[in-house]
Enzyme design. Structure first.
Site, short mmCIF file in Angstrom:
data_model
loop_
_atom_site.label_atom_id
_atom_site.label_comp_id
_atom_site.label_asym_id
_atom_site.label_seq_id
_atom_site.Cartn_x
_atom_site.Cartn_y
_atom_site.Cartn_z
N TYR A 91 -65.90 16.49 -72.70
CA TYR A 91 -66.90 15.85 -71.85
C TYR A 91 -67.65 16.86 -70.98
O TYR A 91 -68.75 16.56 -70.49
CB TYR A 91 -66.27 14.78 -70.97
CG TYR A 91 -65.56 13.67 -71.73
CD1 TYR A 91 -65.68 13.54 -73.11
CD2 TYR A 91 -64.77 12.74 -71.05
CE1 TYR A 91 -65.03 12.54 -73.80
CE2 TYR A 91 -64.12 11.72 -71.74
CZ TYR A 91 -64.24 11.62 -73.11
OH TYR A 91 -63.59 10.61 -73.78
N HIS A 151 -57.22 14.92 -78.83
CA HIS A 151 -58.45 14.14 -78.96
C HIS A 151 -58.70 13.67 -80.39
O HIS A 151 -59.15 12.54 -80.61
CB HIS A 151 -59.64 14.98 -78.47
CG HIS A 151 -60.77 14.15 -77.94
ND1 HIS A 151 -61.56 14.55 -76.89
CD2 HIS A 151 -61.27 12.95 -78.31
CE1 HIS A 151 -62.47 13.62 -76.63
NE2 HIS A 151 -62.32 12.65 -77.49
#
Length: 337
Positions: A91, A151
């Site tokens: 992010y 992830h």
């Protein structure tokens, strides 16, 4: 033959209800005994859009990267009452999230901070994973992370990365471990080597991608589902079924989709850069959808949606690594629904 969490009365019986600064919050119990807030604030594309983000992989441009800085948006979310922040290396804004946490005055023990290491770090190996954990801790200005996840299940690499997270957990750097975007087959591969069962699997879940067999498998394993794109980046707010239910319950489309998520017992991570939407998104605990209406929403998943999921999975497990654009090591026979 009810889906996990279908009976909301059962789900609510498992929740710990509380109120934070004017918005109702709840929590679910993970398989390691941790109380995980059921509603959190997503920080993806808040104040920053990663270079490899695209409409295909993460929603339309309009869904993120707008509004104020990440620090301003996260501070607003904390002021509204959110206490679970969903972060990630990818992010690109964890340092700003840390600024917001520091400025908010919210005690650390009232926060639930989660993060994930990206494919590039997973591919680079265990040392890189550890360095990223330490960087996340520094950026978020904390000495432990409540939940840390892999992830994507990078082929040939994700198991070692998870084993390094186990080591970090033993040292007290991480409280709970999790995974993200894992197919049933990825999880089975992991559990041939892991000594600590993941507590959550963060995957896309909404009425338009409701993968029954996958959800049932993880429910049976005691692994909670964190649902990303529960609101489909706003793209489904005009769907006729969603609009009709919003009218029926005197709620907004976002609240119908959010309620669908929490009524199934999933962890719900909405995101907005607007304060009024932050409040709206969290207001999903004071009403209940009927069984027929839940079934109608579940029926919105189409074969085309499953096919698009398959394509996205194959694309993303090697994304941004030296094997990007190839199917090298990628599982092509996974549980898709």
């Amino acid at each position: 033959n009810l889906m996990p969490g279908r009976l909301s009365s059962v789900v609510v019986g498992l929740l710990l209800l509380a109120r934070c600064d004017g918005i109702a919050m709840s929590s679910v119990k993970l398989n390691d005994g941790t109380a995980h807030p059921q509603i959190g604030y997503g920080t993806y594309k808040v104040g920053f859009i990663p270079a490899s983000a695209s409409a295909v992989t993460a929603g339309a441009q309009a869904a993120g990267g707008e509004g104020g800085t990440a620090a301003e948006c996260v501070r607003a979310a904390l002021d509204v009452g959110y206490r679970f922040l969903d972060c990630a290396e990818f992010y690109g804004n964890e340092a700003e999230v840390g600024v917001a946490i520091g400025d908010s005055g919210v005690p650390r023990d009232q926060l639930f901070l989660a993060s994930k290491c990206w494919t590039t770090t997973i591919f680079a190996g265990r040392d890189a994973v550890r360095k990223q954990v330490l960087k996340t801790l520094a950026d978020l200005r904390t000495d432990y992370i409540d939940l840390y996840c892999i992830h994507w299940p990078v082929p040939g690499k994700h198991v070692d990365a998870y084993l390094e997270l186990e080591a970090c957990q033993r040292e007290g750097l991480i409280k709970s471990l999790g995974v993200s975007n894992y197919a049933v087959e990825d999880y089975k591969e992991l559990m041939e080597h892991a000594t600590v069962k993941p507590t959550i699997n963060q995957i896309e879940v909404n009425p338009f991608l409701f993968r029954r067999r996958t959800l049932a498998f993880f429910e049976n394993e005691g692994v909670k589902i964190q649902a990303y794109r529960a609101l489909r980046d706003g793209k489904a707010f005009g769907d006729p079924t969603v609009v009709e239910l919003a009218r029926k319950y005197s709620r907004t489309p976002a609240q119908i989709l959010g309620r669908f998520c929490v009524q199934h017992g999933f962890i719900y991570i909405p995101k907005s850069t607007k304060v009024e939407r932050m409040r709206e998104n969290a207001a999903v605990l004071d009403f209940e959808l009927s069984e027929p209406d839940m079934a109608a929403l579940e029926g919105l998943t189409t074969p085309d949606a499953i096919a698009k999921f398959r394509e996205l999975y194959r694309k993303c497990v090697n994304r941004d690594t030296p094997k990007d654009g190839t199917l090298e090591g990628v599982k092509t026979d996974i549980t898709e629904d």
